[in-house]
Design a protein around this motif. Structure first.
Motif, PDB file in Angstrom:
ATOM      1  N   LEU A 190       0.812  -1.228   0.000  1.00  0.00           N
ATOM      2  CA  LEU A 190       0.000   0.000   0.000  1.00  0.00           C
ATOM      3  C   LEU A 190       0.841   1.272   0.000  1.00  0.00           C
ATOM      4  N   PHE A 191       2.113   1.146   0.391  1.00  0.00           N
ATOM      5  CA  PHE A 191       2.946   2.348   0.377  1.00  0.00           C
ATOM      6  C   PHE A 191       3.743   2.518  -0.907  1.00  0.00           C
ATOM      7  N   GLN A 192       3.537   1.628  -1.859  1.00  0.00           N
ATOM      8  CA  GLN A 192       4.257   1.768  -3.129  1.00  0.00           C
ATOM      9  C   GLN A 192       3.493   2.688  -4.079  1.00  0.00           C
ATOM     10  N   PRO A 193       4.210   3.356  -4.974  1.00  0.00           N
ATOM     11  CA  PRO A 193       3.519   4.250  -5.910  1.00  0.00           C
ATOM     12  C   PRO A 193       2.532   3.468  -6.776  1.00  0.00           C
ATOM     13  N   GLY A 194       1.337   4.035  -6.964  1.00  0.00           N
ATOM     14  CA  GLY A 194       0.333   3.376  -7.798  1.00  0.00           C
ATOM     15  C   GLY A 194      -0.721   2.633  -6.994  1.00  0.00           C
ATOM     16  N   ALA A 195      -0.377   2.308  -5.727  1.00  0.00           N
ATOM     17  CA  ALA A 195      -1.278   1.474  -4.929  1.00  0.00           C
ATOM     18  C   ALA A 195      -2.645   2.139  -4.731  1.00  0.00           C
ATOM     19  N   LEU A 196      -2.635   3.459  -4.588  1.00  0.00           N
ATOM     20  CA  LEU A 196      -3.903   4.137  -4.285  1.00  0.00           C
ATOM     21  C   LEU A 196      -4.906   4.016  -5.424  1.00  0.00           C
ATOM     22  N   GLU A 197      -4.381   4.040  -6.641  1.00  0.00           N
ATOM     23  CA  GLU A 197      -5.248   3.854  -7.797  1.00  0.00           C
ATOM     24  C   GLU A 197      -5.926   2.468  -7.715  1.00  0.00           C
ATOM     25  N   GLY A 198      -5.141   1.469  -7.342  1.00  0.00           N
ATOM     26  CA  GLY A 198      -5.688   0.113  -7.185  1.00  0.00           C
ATOM     27  C   GLY A 198      -6.751   0.083  -6.091  1.00  0.00           C
ATOM     28  N   LEU A 199      -6.459   0.789  -5.015  1.00  0.00           N
ATOM     29  CA  LEU A 199      -7.407   0.838  -3.896  1.00  0.00           C
ATOM     30  C   LEU A 199      -8.740   1.423  -4.352  1.00  0.00           C
ATOM     31  N   ARG A 200      -8.644   2.423  -5.233  1.00  0.00           N
ATOM     32  CA  ARG A 200      -9.861   3.055  -5.734  1.00  0.00           C
ATOM     33  C   ARG A 200     -10.676   2.059  -6.580  1.00  0.00           C
ATOM     34  N   VAL A 201      -9.979   1.362  -7.464  1.00  0.00           N
ATOM     35  CA  VAL A 201     -10.677   0.378  -8.302  1.00  0.00           C
ATOM     36  C   VAL A 201     -11.326  -0.692  -7.426  1.00  0.00           C
ATOM     37  N   TYR A 202     -10.621  -1.064  -6.353  1.00  0.00           N
ATOM     38  CA  TYR A 202     -11.115  -2.141  -5.487  1.00  0.00           C
ATOM     39  C   TYR A 202     -12.294  -1.681  -4.638  1.00  0.00           C
ATOM     40  N   LEU A 203     -12.242  -0.449  -4.185  1.00  0.00           N
ATOM     41  CA  LEU A 203     -13.231  -0.057  -3.177  1.00  0.00           C
ATOM     42  C   LEU A 203     -14.367   0.833  -3.675  1.00  0.00           C
ATOM     43  N   VAL A 204     -14.234   1.432  -4.853  1.00  0.00           N
ATOM     44  CA  VAL A 204     -15.333   2.266  -5.354  1.00  0.00           C
ATOM     45  C   VAL A 204     -16.162   1.436  -6.333  1.00  0.00           C
ATOM     46  N   PRO A 205     -17.423   1.129  -5.970  1.00  0.00           N
ATOM     47  CA  PRO A 205     -18.186   0.201  -6.804  1.00  0.00           C
ATOM     48  C   PRO A 205     -18.662   0.804  -8.111  1.00  0.00           C
ATOM     49  N   ASP A 206     -18.677  -0.030  -9.140  1.00  0.00           N
ATOM     50  CA  ASP A 206     -19.271   0.358 -10.411  1.00  0.00           C
ATOM     51  C   ASP A 206     -20.722  -0.142 -10.339  1.00  0.00           C
ATOM     52  N   LEU A 207     -21.615   0.748  -9.867  1.00  0.00           N
ATOM     53  CA  LEU A 207     -22.961   0.292  -9.499  1.00  0.00           C
ATOM     54  C   LEU A 207     -23.743  -0.264 -10.685  1.00  0.00           C
ATOM     55  N   SER A 208     -23.343   0.149 -11.893  1.00  0.00           N
ATOM     56  CA  SER A 208     -24.087  -0.325 -13.058  1.00  0.00           C
ATOM     57  C   SER A 208     -23.971  -1.842 -13.200  1.00  0.00           C
ATOM     58  N   ARG A 209     -22.933  -2.444 -12.560  1.00  0.00           N
ATOM     59  CA  ARG A 209     -22.738  -3.886 -12.748  1.00  0.00           C
ATOM     60  C   ARG A 209     -23.378  -4.703 -11.645  1.00  0.00           C
ATOM     61  N   LEU A 210     -23.947  -3.973 -10.674  1.00  0.00           N
ATOM     62  CA  LEU A 210     -24.409  -4.636  -9.458  1.00  0.00           C
ATOM     63  C   LEU A 210     -25.383  -5.774  -9.740  1.00  0.00           C
ATOM     64  N   LEU A 211     -26.286  -5.593 -10.697  1.00  0.00           N
ATOM     65  CA  LEU A 211     -27.319  -6.611 -10.895  1.00  0.00           C
ATOM     66  C   LEU A 211     -27.069  -7.501 -12.113  1.00  0.00           C
ATOM     67  N   GLU A 212     -25.870  -7.446 -12.644  1.00  0.00           N
ATOM     68  CA  GLU A 212     -25.567  -8.331 -13.768  1.00  0.00           C
ATOM     69  C   GLU A 212     -25.660  -9.785 -13.322  1.00  0.00           C
ATOM     70  N   PRO A 213     -26.354 -10.625 -14.106  1.00  0.00           N
ATOM     71  CA  PRO A 213     -26.486 -12.028 -13.696  1.00  0.00           C
ATOM     72  C   PRO A 213     -25.135 -12.717 -13.548  1.00  0.00           C
ATOM     73  N   GLN A 214     -24.192 -12.383 -14.445  1.00  0.00           N
ATOM     74  CA  GLN A 214     -22.894 -13.038 -14.372  1.00  0.00           C
ATOM     75  C   GLN A 214     -22.209 -12.763 -13.040  1.00  0.00           C
ATOM     76  N   LEU A 215     -22.392 -11.535 -12.554  1.00  0.00           N
ATOM     77  CA  LEU A 215     -21.764 -11.172 -11.290  1.00  0.00           C
ATOM     78  C   LEU A 215     -22.344 -12.009 -10.153  1.00  0.00           C
ATOM     79  N   LEU A 216     -23.660 -12.171 -10.169  1.00  0.00           N
ATOM     80  CA  LEU A 216     -24.342 -12.946  -9.130  1.00  0.00           C
ATOM     81  C   LEU A 216     -23.881 -14.399  -9.133  1.00  0.00           C
ATOM     82  N   VAL A 217     -23.803 -14.949 -10.345  1.00  0.00           N
ATOM     83  CA  VAL A 217     -23.412 -16.348 -10.472  1.00  0.00           C
ATOM     84  C   VAL A 217     -21.970 -16.547  -9.991  1.00  0.00           C
TER      85      VAL A 217
END
Ligand code: TRP
Length: 449
Positions: A190-217
């Motif tokens: 987490l202290f390496q350069p670039g990590a914060l961008e990864g943290l954002r991708v990991y923790l900020v949800p892309d809500l449009s995908r929330l109900l995709e059947p593939q995601l549920l499965v």
């Protein structure tokens, strides 16, 4: 047999063994990979809901049946079924679960062998054995068979020493070490350069995908695999659990720790990918993040290599973590057939463990030799089809074959006031109807998607 049946020596012992079974390659590899595949945090959110809404009730079904019958899955399902055809079918279902467990161990051993190979490669690099490091880090049939073989020997050695001296002892050593390594690696990455961008991708949800059947499965499949459900692993661990323990609380703890470790693994892997990107390593294939084997065996090793000396230490820690996670899981899978053999045949535990372990290893060798044809097929048949179907069956067994009084008596042992609990108001009905229907609905989608 019943009189001298082994038990876990303490609640902590059971918790470490059961969470050791749950926490495995599924958490450290499968979860981050699925997250990367399915739009980051949206997947994480759905996963946590499903883990508690679907997987936890199914886990409880296994623990209750196991502790009630104190037997391997075959005998257990027969014991709770009415005599006649019902009992025959139960025996058949139990046997099927044992075959599925063995088939899961066939491919799990191969993948665990890869982790071990990379661990050995990293150690060889550290002590200056460059050629050997290259051999272990390059994929080849002999390397795969050798490393899977070493891993299989470890697995059998632990299981053959018994529930207390083998499974409990080794889970208690490995699981805490694994957690410590995981936290240390996260802190570093987490202290390496670039990590914060990864943290954002990991923790900020892309809500449009929330109900995709593939995601549920994917989330359901991941939850069932991660909690080791549908093949009798948790049933057989439950059968070694003392009658003084509070089952709903213990099951909830196992589920929570499993989710926590999966979440932590994501916190390590996804940011690590973005650190790698900063160093010029490709982390996208098309517009999706690289997942699957390429993530673990190309992106991460490239990252470690570009980090110089620190990278060598981190590579050792990372692949040691993977190997330990795999071992505490593989022992729980091997215990499923071994418990049957020990209880139903005159073989001693060590002999049964070595024989069954060898037979499974023959399967692993076959899958390595015919990798392209067999590997994907075995994974799909076991995890995508058999696990959900057997998950439904086990819920139905707990909900219908055991009557309300038996269930209540079993859960009351270790949990005095259970009648007044929320758990008792919801679970019996839930496990009879809702849980099987929800699993079936998701399963049907996965087949027709
Ligand atoms: N849950 C383990 C993991 O996440 C693997 C595992 C152990 C498993 N026992 C199982 C998977 C039974 C399916 C069935 O890696």
């Amino acid at each position: 047999m019943q009189g001298n049946r082994e038990e876990f020596s303490s609640r902590l012992g059971f918790l470490l063994a059961a969470t050791g079974s749950a926490v495995g390659l599924g958490n450290v590899w499968g979860f981050p990979t699925n997250t990367a595949d399915n739009g980051g945090a949206a997947f994480v959110a759905v996963y946590f809901v499903l883990a508690f809404a679907l997987a936890y009730p199914a886990l409880m079904a296994e623990l209750v049946i196991g502790r009630h019958t104190r037997a391997n899955i075959c005998t257990a399902l027969q014991q709770i079924s009415p005599p006649g055809t019902g009992r025959k079918m139960a025996g058949f279902a139990g046997f099927y679960a044992i075959i599925v467990a063995s088939a899961i161990l066939v491919f799990y051993t191969l993948v665990a062998g890869w982790m071990l190979a990379w661990l050995i490669a990293a150690v060889c690099t550290a002590i200056g054995l460059g050629d050997m490091a290259t051999w272990f880090a390059s994929s080849s049939l002999w390397r795969d068979i050798l490393c899977a073989g070493i891993f299989a020997v470890f697995t059998v050695a632990v299981v053959s020493s018994g529930v207390h001296h083998g499974i409990e002892r080794w889970s208690s050593r490995l699981l805490p070490s694994l957690l410590a390594l995981l936290l240390a690696l996260i802190a570093y990455v987490l202290f390496q350069p670039g990590a914060l961008e990864g943290l954002r991708v990991y923790l900020v949800p892309d809500l449009s995908r929330l109900l995709e059947p593939q995601l549920l499965v994917s989330a359901m499949g991941q939850a069932f695999f991660s909690l080791s459900l549908g093949v009798g692993t948790m049933l057989v661990y439950g059968s070694y659990l003392s009658k003084d323990e509070n089952l709903p609380a213990i099951g909830a703890m196992v589920t929570a720790v499993d989710c926590l470790v999966a979440f932590l693994a994501g916190l390590l892997i996804i940011p690590a990918m973005f650190v790698a990107q900063q160093l010029g390593i490709t982390i996208y294939a098309g517009d999706a993040l690289i997942a699957g084997p390429d993530l673990i065996f190309q992106v991460l090793p490239a990252l470690f290599e570009s980090m110089g000396l620190a990278g060598i230490v981190i590579a050792i820690a990372f692949f040691a973590l993977m190997s330990m996670a795999a071992l505490t899981s593989s022992i729980s899978i091997l215990e499923v057939p071994v418990a049957l053999a020990v209880e139903k045949t005159p073989f001693t535990r060590p002999r049964a463990s070595w024989m069954i372990g060898s037979a499974i290893f023959v399967g692993t060798v076959l899958v390595s030799v015919f990798f392209d044809r067999l590997f994907g097929w075995v994974v799909t048949v076991t995890t995508q089809y058999s696990q959900p179907l057997m998950g439904i069956a086990l819920c139905l067994f707990a909900g219908w074959a055991m009557n309300r009084n038996q269930l209540l008596a079993e859960i009351r042992s270790g949990y005095d006031n259970v009648e007044n609990s929320v758990f008792w108001k919801i679970w019996p009905f839930y496990v009879r109807l809702i849980c099987p229907l929800l699993i079936a609905a998701t399963f049907i989608q996965s087949v027709f998607l």
